[in-house]
Design an enzyme around this catalytic site. Structure first.
Site, short mmCIF file in Angstrom:
data_model
loop_
_atom_site.label_atom_id
_atom_site.label_comp_id
_atom_site.label_asym_id
_atom_site.label_seq_id
_atom_site.Cartn_x
_atom_site.Cartn_y
_atom_site.Cartn_z
N LYS A 129 58.16 11.91 -95.10
CA LYS A 129 58.14 13.24 -94.48
C LYS A 129 57.39 13.22 -93.16
CE LYS A 129 58.44 15.43 -99.02
NZ LYS A 129 57.72 16.10 -100.11
N GLN A 172 52.15 18.39 -102.10
CA GLN A 172 53.01 17.40 -102.74
C GLN A 172 52.85 17.45 -104.26
OE1 GLN A 172 55.31 15.35 -101.26
NE2 GLN A 172 55.92 14.80 -103.33
N ASP A 232 57.95 24.58 -98.73
CA ASP A 232 58.58 24.11 -99.97
C ASP A 232 59.41 25.21 -100.62
OD1 ASP A 232 58.54 21.47 -100.73
OD2 ASP A 232 56.50 21.54 -101.51
#
Length: 410
Positions: free
Chosen positions: A165, A209, A232
């Protein structure tokens, strides 16, 4: 707008001096991503047959790939779509086009090997578009988009995902930073960190994460991120707006699946779709995107969607998938979907990520939830693992970061 909290903001501010956030800035250099040049489309059915012939001539036994590959392969893939459009009542469309394409394998009676959708090449095209968007945004005098990633513990897979990422963010010109915390970090400290990032005007997007350690409640932490910075798409407000067909930051994996379907020209209107997997971060958002009204504020796919899960008997799952025009698998079960469960000409999107031992080499390898080699003999489209939904998920995360920087959604 208020958000769920375990304690008052005042209490958190008193503890901020005790919780020092150590940030590791990531590289911010821009690197161009190579795009995919669309082939010109012939205007007639005869022209489509010509594209097919040209594609076969240049193919020489190679595997067909949508989203990249040799010119002959791309021409052949597009020729199939054009030919199918000529055989059906609906218009034929080139993969990646904005309009809908009509599938006609069932009516042709001809059996074809699936077009393999390269998520890697499709993601490169999207990253190129994002890079252009970032440059245009900065040219208007705005601050460069900034992504903050919180990573807890030493999970090797999580560290790999985060590195990918950060690398992708750098390639499109998005600044990024990594906040590393040990496995035993408290939930309160993570909430302090999200509060600091929420109030930092430099930060466009925040990503925590997953998974988190067992002693930390993931839902509480996800709701600790401000919805307008929740790249997200896991905050309760973003999920709620998604379910109400309103604009929101959409979960990246669900957005990746939807983008693959649209860019590949796979028709969803009135089609039967099976989603195997009901997680609130993947399966449920995918189902919401596909079944909702295409005329609403956040357009959906107008499909008839069936959701299966771990307690769906295999024979019942098979009965559903055999009727499906599109099968999306996000169950986390290696080779859950086999060839006998797929109808001729169905599109198959594999979201699964499973590490299994190769019986031939004894080494660990990555596989999806679909028996790829067998199913591609019956499907019209199929995504591989790796190289399918995974790269597209990263691309959609970067798109969310740019949207958050522009503050378009809220």
């Amino acid at each position: 707008m208020s958000r769920p909290s375990l304690r008052s903001r005042g209490d958190r501010r008193q503890r901020r001096g005790q919780s020092r956030v150590v940030r590791q800035p990531a590289a911010t250099s821009c690197a161009s991503a190579s795009g995919v040049r669309p082939a010109q489309r012939p205007g007639t059915l005869l022209g489509a047959l010509g594209v097919l012939a040209a594609g076969r001539a240049g193919r020489a036994g190679g595997c067909k790939t949508l989203g990249g590959g040799r010119r002959g392969m791309a021409m052949r893939a597009r020729g199939f779509l054009l030919l199918r459009g000529g055989l059906c009542r609906g218009p034929a469309k080139v993969p990646g086009g904005a309009e809908r394409a009509w599938r006609g394998f069932g009516s042709s009676g001809v059996r074809h090997e699936a077009i393999v959708i390269s998520g890697t090449e499709m993601a490169k095209q999207i990253q190129k578009e994002i890079q252009q968007g970032v440059e245009s945004w900065i040219a208007l005098g705005n601050r460069r988009p900034h992504l903050s990633i919180i990573l807890v513990g030493d999970n090797p897979a999580s560290h790999t995902y985060v590195r990918n990422k950060i690398k992708a963010a750098s390639a499109v010109g998005i600044c990024s930073e990594l906040i590393l915390k040990p496995e035993n970090v408290s939930q309160e400290e993570l909430l302090d960190i999200t509060d600091q990032l929420n109030m930092d005007p430099r930060v466009s997007g925040i990503l925590v994460q997953l998974p988190l350690p067992d002693h930390v409640d993931e839902r509480t932490i996800c709701n600790g991120v401000a919805p307008e910075k929740d790249v997200d798409g896991f905050h309760i407000i973003n999920i709620g707006r998604l379910c109400l067909d309103q604009h929101s930051l959409i979960p990246a994996t669900a957005s990746a699946v939807w983008e693959i379907i649209k860019r590949a020209g796979i028709e969803t209107f009135g089609r039967n779709v099976v989603v195997a997997g009901r997680s609130k971060n993947v399966g449920m958002p995918i189902a919401m995107l596909l079944h909702t009204d295409g005329e609403h504020e956040r357009p959906g796919g107008d499909a008839t969607v069936t959701i299966a899960h771990r307690y769906t008997p295999r024979e019942q799952l098979k009965a559903h998938t055999q009727l499906a025009d599109i099968i999306i698998v996000a169950a986390g079960i290696p080779r859950l979907i086999t060839a006998d469960m797929v109808r001729e000409g169905a599109a198959v999107i594999d979201v699964g990520i499973n590490y299994v031992q190769d019986p031939m080499t004894g080494k660990t390898k990555l596989v999806g939830d679909v028996d790829f080699e067998a199913v591609k003999e019956k499907a019209s489209f199929i995504t591989p693992v790796p190289g399918g939904v995974g790269p597209m998920t990263v691309a959609m995360l970067l798109r969310n970061t740019l949207l958050a920087a522009k503050n378009i959604t809220y």
